[in-house]
Each structure stands twice: as structure tokens, then as C-alpha cells.
Design a protein around this motif. Structure first.
Motif, PDB file in Angstrom:
ATOM      1  N   THR A 110       0.716  -1.122  -0.440  1.00 24.61           N
ATOM      2  CA  THR A 110      -0.033  -0.031   0.366  1.00 24.61           C
ATOM      3  C   THR A 110       1.090   1.205   0.200  1.00 24.61           C
ATOM      4  O   THR A 110       2.382   1.524   0.007  1.00 24.61           O
ATOM      5  N   VAL A 111       0.179   2.628   0.149  1.00 25.30           N
ATOM      6  CA  VAL A 111       1.167   3.667  -0.359  1.00 25.30           C
ATOM      7  C   VAL A 111       1.663   4.324   0.996  1.00 25.30           C
ATOM      8  O   VAL A 111       3.071   4.021   1.219  1.00 25.30           O
ATOM      9  N   ALA A 112       1.091   3.348   2.029  1.00 21.70           N
ATOM     10  CA  ALA A 112       1.409   3.783   4.055  1.00 21.70           C
ATOM     11  C   ALA A 112       3.036   2.795   3.699  1.00 21.70           C
ATOM     12  O   ALA A 112       3.628   3.061   4.068  1.00 21.70           O
ATOM     13  N   GLU A 113       2.770   1.643   3.237  1.00 24.08           N
ATOM     14  CA  GLU A 113       3.358   0.543   3.182  1.00 24.08           C
ATOM     15  C   GLU A 113       5.095   0.882   2.376  1.00 24.08           C
ATOM     16  O   GLU A 113       6.146   0.829   3.164  1.00 24.08           O
ATOM     17  N   ASN A 114       4.652   1.370   1.036  1.00 19.64           N
ATOM     18  CA  ASN A 114       5.558   2.472   0.566  1.00 19.64           C
ATOM     19  C   ASN A 114       6.942   3.033   1.248  1.00 19.64           C
ATOM     20  O   ASN A 114       7.700   3.243   1.308  1.00 19.64           O
ATOM     21  N   LEU A 115       5.715   4.159   1.876  1.00 17.83           N
ATOM     22  CA  LEU A 115       6.681   4.980   3.187  1.00 17.83           C
ATOM     23  C   LEU A 115       7.213   4.786   4.242  1.00 17.83           C
ATOM     24  O   LEU A 115       8.071   4.793   4.430  1.00 17.83           O
ATOM     25  N   ALA A 116       6.587   3.360   4.838  1.00 14.67           N
ATOM     26  CA  ALA A 116       6.866   3.189   5.731  1.00 14.67           C
ATOM     27  C   ALA A 116       8.474   1.650   5.457  1.00 14.67           C
ATOM     28  O   ALA A 116       9.804   1.690   6.105  1.00 14.67           O
ATOM     29  N   PHE A 117       8.710   1.215   4.132  1.00 16.92           N
ATOM     30  CA  PHE A 117       9.600   0.852   3.877  1.00 16.92           C
ATOM     31  C   PHE A 117      10.929   1.479   4.091  1.00 16.92           C
ATOM     32  O   PHE A 117      12.164   0.784   5.393  1.00 16.92           O
ATOM     33  N   PRO A 118      11.059   2.923   3.801  1.00 14.64           N
ATOM     34  CA  PRO A 118      12.641   2.937   4.024  1.00 14.64           C
ATOM     35  C   PRO A 118      12.732   3.301   5.563  1.00 14.64           C
ATOM     36  O   PRO A 118      13.378   3.521   6.349  1.00 14.64           O
ATOM     37  N   GLU A 120      11.395   1.788   8.149  1.00 18.31           N
ATOM     38  CA  GLU A 120      11.760  -0.199   8.571  1.00 18.31           C
ATOM     39  C   GLU A 120      13.279  -0.223   8.625  1.00 18.31           C
ATOM     40  O   GLU A 120      13.490  -0.931   9.421  1.00 18.31           O
ATOM     41  N   VAL A 121      13.508  -0.131   7.538  1.00 13.02           N
ATOM     42  CA  VAL A 121      15.304  -0.406   6.964  1.00 13.02           C
ATOM     43  C   VAL A 121      15.936   0.206   7.852  1.00 13.02           C
ATOM     44  O   VAL A 121      17.028  -0.556   8.714  1.00 13.02           O
ATOM     45  N   ARG A 122      15.256   1.677   8.671  1.00 10.48           N
ATOM     46  CA  ARG A 122      15.992   2.511   9.865  1.00 10.48           C
ATOM     47  C   ARG A 122      15.891   2.003  11.050  1.00 10.48           C
ATOM     48  O   ARG A 122      16.470   3.043  11.936  1.00 10.48           O
ATOM     49  N   HIS A 123      14.939   0.989  11.031  1.00  8.97           N
ATOM     50  CA  HIS A 123      14.543   0.140  12.618  1.00  8.97           C
ATOM     51  C   HIS A 123      13.722   1.410  13.623  1.00  8.97           C
ATOM     52  O   HIS A 123      14.517   1.093  14.855  1.00  8.97           O
ATOM     53  N   LEU A 124      13.152   2.355  12.954  1.00 10.92           N
ATOM     54  CA  LEU A 124      12.444   3.333  13.895  1.00 10.92           C
ATOM     55  C   LEU A 124      11.512   2.414  14.284  1.00 10.92           C
ATOM     56  O   LEU A 124      10.873   0.886  14.362  1.00 10.92           O
ATOM     57  N   SER A 125      10.700   2.891  15.305  1.00 15.30           N
ATOM     58  CA  SER A 125       9.979   2.323  16.730  1.00 15.30           C
ATOM     59  C   SER A 125       8.497   1.935  15.908  1.00 15.30           C
ATOM     60  O   SER A 125       8.489   3.046  14.781  1.00 15.30           O
ATOM     61  N   LYS A 126       7.669   1.523  15.364  1.00 16.26           N
ATOM     62  CA  LYS A 126       6.164   1.469  15.303  1.00 16.26           C
ATOM     63  C   LYS A 126       5.531   2.413  15.459  1.00 16.26           C
ATOM     64  O   LYS A 126       4.896   3.209  14.340  1.00 16.26           O
ATOM     65  N   ASP A 127       5.002   3.621  16.051  1.00 15.20           N
ATOM     66  CA  ASP A 127       4.737   4.446  16.626  1.00 15.20           C
ATOM     67  C   ASP A 127       5.519   5.557  15.935  1.00 15.20           C
ATOM     68  O   ASP A 127       4.899   6.346  15.422  1.00 15.20           O
ATOM     69  N   ASP A 128       7.033   5.779  15.905  1.00 12.35           N
ATOM     70  CA  ASP A 128       7.723   6.615  14.813  1.00 12.35           C
ATOM     71  C   ASP A 128       7.885   6.276  13.151  1.00 12.35           C
ATOM     72  O   ASP A 128       7.048   7.818  12.611  1.00 12.35           O
ATOM     73  N   ILE A 129       6.564   5.110  13.196  1.00 16.92           N
ATOM     74  CA  ILE A 129       6.724   4.828  11.351  1.00 16.92           C
ATOM     75  C   ILE A 129       5.766   5.446  11.287  1.00 16.92           C
ATOM     76  O   ILE A 129       5.371   6.050  10.041  1.00 16.92           O
ATOM     77  N   LYS A 130       4.512   5.391  11.875  1.00 17.87           N
ATOM     78  CA  LYS A 130       3.262   5.739  11.677  1.00 17.87           C
ATOM     79  C   LYS A 130       3.104   7.457  11.432  1.00 17.87           C
ATOM     80  O   LYS A 130       2.931   7.786  10.643  1.00 17.87           O
ATOM     81  N   GLN A 131       3.729   8.102  12.990  1.00 14.20           N
ATOM     82  CA  GLN A 131       4.238   9.116  12.999  1.00 14.20           C
ATOM     83  C   GLN A 131       4.705   9.684  11.598  1.00 14.20           C
ATOM     84  O   GLN A 131       3.545  10.400  11.019  1.00 14.20           O
ATOM     85  N   LYS A 132       5.897   9.581  11.174  1.00 17.01           N
ATOM     86  CA  LYS A 132       6.153  10.192  10.294  1.00 17.01           C
ATOM     87  C   LYS A 132       5.538   9.835   8.934  1.00 17.01           C
ATOM     88  O   LYS A 132       5.321  10.672   7.819  1.00 17.01           O
ATOM     89  N   VAL A 133       5.043   8.832   8.391  1.00 17.35           N
ATOM     90  CA  VAL A 133       4.212   8.173   7.553  1.00 17.35           C
ATOM     91  C   VAL A 133       3.031   9.278   7.137  1.00 17.35           C
ATOM     92  O   VAL A 133       2.894   9.906   5.685  1.00 17.35           O
TER      93      VAL A 133
END
Length: 377
Positions: A110-118, A120-133
Motif C-alpha cells: 500500500t501507499v503507507a507501506e511504501n512510505l514505511a519501508f525506508p 523500517e530498514v532504519r529500525h524506527l519504532s512502530k509509533d515513529d513510523i506511523k507518525q512520520k508516514v
């Protein structure tokens, strides 16, 4: 044909080490160990600038971008980022965002998963990933599209997602390689202003590659114009348009009338040129230095004026025959025959008194010497 690339920053563009964010120093590139496709490329980029590498296809601009990204390695010279050489650093460790023409989105995500990928490879937390996406989606005005897949989006929306993915991990440098090339005219213009708005809001440094001169003029702080492997001029959009240093820059950036002739007099900031038609024109010497030298005069169509009968207040006045008039809404594009040139273009605003020109009509036209630049042949 093997193309050579050579560029030097002007004195005004040279930056001290503390001001220079990205730097190419005497960079060369050869793919076969013999022929150089990039030669002595030097460029300093200030933090927060939008710099465009502009030129026709095959001129070497993309090779320079790929060396900054880490997908190509310089044969000689250094590339610095924040004062540190990055020649041997792999792409994923450079912290650089990249946007390609073909979007390069993962179709199964999905669009959100595409944005989350870079992230995730930088090992950010799920909360940080959601916020940045969510922040990145808002940045490109796609807050409601996070659950869609790329195939469910328009071309313009997909390019916004690609831009958001390049920005989501908050890089200090973003590289763009012909990112709008696959879009139609209206979408291209919309995305040009979108990218410009994001750049202004974030203050991120951007290096942009394109062959579209209107795109470069619209978006850039500085433009490096490439041709035949050589950077012809490095300057602001206004300087490139108003003060081209050679014939290629003049004709690649905007439309120009060209008149060929020979310098017969040279004095200070004025030269007199005898055209091949026999007419004499006063011009500003830019790339000529002696009497007898061949030159091509460059004159923007909008700098030519229609003169009243008997008006001779401008430096150059000639009788012209109207060959063709094209109505373009906000202006008229009139093809004239003047000074031996049957393809001489006059642009006039669509205003009262400017719409009565007809083919076959004779008119008086003129222009100032300062608007007519004597360049190389």
C-alpha cells in the motif's frame, strides 16, 4: 559519440567550506578505462539550494547525479557531503533521498507501506513510523490514500508518493532524475509547483535532473546547462535567460531569433555587426573580441517592438514583412521576414492594437542594442 563533461563554478558561486553542503571536486568518469564521459566536473552546492542539471539527453547530467547517489563511482576526483568524502560509501549509507522517473514503488504494498519501508530498514519504532508516514502523506496532500496500492493511483498521485517516500526519513539531500517525464503537461506543471512548495517549506537541499528548460526555470535556484558533455553556464534562471554566455545557452533557454554576420566595429559595450543580408545591427559584445570575427546575434522575440511610422528612437530599426500570425490566447506569435531571416519571431501581448497584423503587411520593428547579444557562431 563520446561526450566529455567539464564545468567550473564561477567565483560568485564558489563557497567556503562551512557554507558548502555538497561538492564535486575535479570529478571524472570513465566506463571503459579509456574514454572519459565526465571530465573535471566542479560544483559547490549550498545547504537548502535547489540546483538543476539541465541539458539534452546523453549530455552527462544523469551520470553526475548517479555518482552523488552512489550508484556510479567516480574514476577520479572527490564528492563531498557536509565536508566528508563519500566516494566509497554505499548508497544506503549516504542518507540521500532519491526520486526516479518511473516512481519505483512496490506494487504489492500500500501507499503507507511504501512510505514505511525506508523507515523500517532504519529500525524506527512502530509509533515513529506511523507518525512520520502520516506527516509525509500530509506533505504531498495524500492523507486519505494510505491504504491504496500504486495501481489504484493516477500518475501524478504515484509521483507524489515517490516524493513522499524520498522525504519520509527526513534526508538533508534529495536527488531527482527526470521525475516528471512520464506526466502530461498539466500534471507536470502541477507537480513542479508542488515540489517547489515542499522545497520552500522543508528547506531540504535538492539536485534535479531534467531536459525541460521551462521546468528548470520554474523550480531552480541555480541551473547548470549541459551540452556535448560540457557545462556551458552555471547561473540563476534569470541570469541564464537574460545574460546567456554563448549561443547554445541562448537557444536552449527560451526562444531566440538568430542573425549571423561579422563584427565590423567594436567599442566598449557596443559592437556593430554587418549581417549576411547586408544590414547593420548594433549589439552587445558577449562572446566576440575583435573586428572581423564571425558572430551569431541573439534576440528574444518579446524584446522586439512594433514601431510607429517615422519612429527611430531605438538602436535598430528595420522594415519587416509579416509572413504568419498565430493566435495563442495571451499573446500573438508573428513570423516576420526581416534582415534576410524569414523565420524571425515577434511576440506581442494580446492587447488592443496588437491583433491587426496580417500576412503580407509591411511594418517597422526595432530593438535596443542591449537586448541583442553578439555570441559565438
Amino acid at each position: 559519440m563520446t561526450q566529455i563533461l567539464e564545468a567550473e563554478s564561477s567565483a560568485d558561486d564558489a563557497l567556503t567550506d562551512d557554507l558548502c553542503f555538497a561538492r564535486f571536486i575535479n570529478v571524472q568518469k570513465s566506463y571503459d578505462g579509456v574514454e572519459l564521459v565526465v571530465k573535471n566536473f566542479n560544483l559547490d552546492i549550498r545547504k537548502g539550494q535547489f540546483v538543476t542539471l539541465l541539458g539534452p539527453s546523453g549530455s552527462g547530467k544523469t551520470t553526475c547525479l548517479m555518482m552523488m547517489a552512489g550508484f556510479e563511482t567516480p574514476t577520479h576526483g572527490d564528492i563531498l557531503l557536509k565536508g566528508e568524502p563519500i566516494n566509497g560509501l554505499p548508497p544506503h549509507k549516504r542518507g540521500i533521498g532519491m526520486v526516479f522517473q518511473n516512481y519505483a514503488l512496490f506494487p504489492h504494498m500500500t501507499v503507507a507501506e511504501n512510505l514505511a519501508f525506508p523507515l523500517e530498514v532504519r529500525h524506527l519504532s512502530k509509533d515513529d513510523i506511523k507518525q512520520k508516514v502520516q506527516r509525509a502523506l500530509a506533505m504531498v496532500r495524500l492523507e486519505e490514500f494510505g491504504d491504496r496500492r500504486p495501481a489504484q493511483l493516477s500518475g501524478g498521485q504515484q509521483q507524489r508518493v515517490a516524493l513522499a517516500r524520498a522525504l519520509v526519513f527526513e534526508p538533508e539531500l534529495v536527488l531527482m532524475d527526470e521525475p516528471l517525464g512520464a506526466l502530461d503537461k498539466n500534471l507536470r506543471e502541477e507537480m513542479q509547483y508542488e515540489i517547489k512548495r515542499i522545497h520552500a517549506n522543508l528547506g531540504v537541499t535538492m539536485i534535479y535532473v531534467t531536459h525541460d528548460q521551462t521546468e528548470a526555470l520554474t523550480m531552480s535556484d541555480r541551473i547548470a546547462v549541459f551540452n556535448d558533455g560540457v557545462v556551458q553556464q552555471l547561473a540563476t534562471p534569470e541570469t541564464l535567460y537574460e545574460e546567456p554566455e554563448n549561443a547554445f545557452v541562448a537557444y536552449f533557454i527560451g526562444e531566440n531569433n538568430r542573425l549571423c554576420g561579422e563584427v565590423v566595429e567594436l567599442q566598449g559595450d557596443t559592437c556593430r555587426v554587418r549581417l549576411d543580408s547586408g544590414d547593420t545591427v548594433l549589439a552587445k559584445p558577449v562572446a566576440v573580441s575583435e573586428v572581423g570575427e564571425r558572430t551569431t546575434l541573439s534576440l528574444r522575440p518579446e524584446r522586439v517592438s512594433i514601431l510607429d511610422t517615422g519612429d527611430a528612437t531605438v538602436d535598430n530599426c528595420f522594415t519587416a514583412r509579416v509572413e504568419e500570425v498565430i493566435y495563442l490566447g495571451d499573446h500573438l506569435r508573428t513570423r516576420l521576414s526581416v534582415c534576410g531571416n524569414d523565420e524571425f519571431i515577434l511576440k506581442t501581448p494580446n492587447a488592443v492594437g496588437n491583433t491587426g497584423l496580417r500576412p503580407g503587411q509591411e511594418i517597422r520593428v526595432g530593438w535596443s542594442r542591449g537586448d541583442c547579444r553578439a555570441l559565438d557562431v
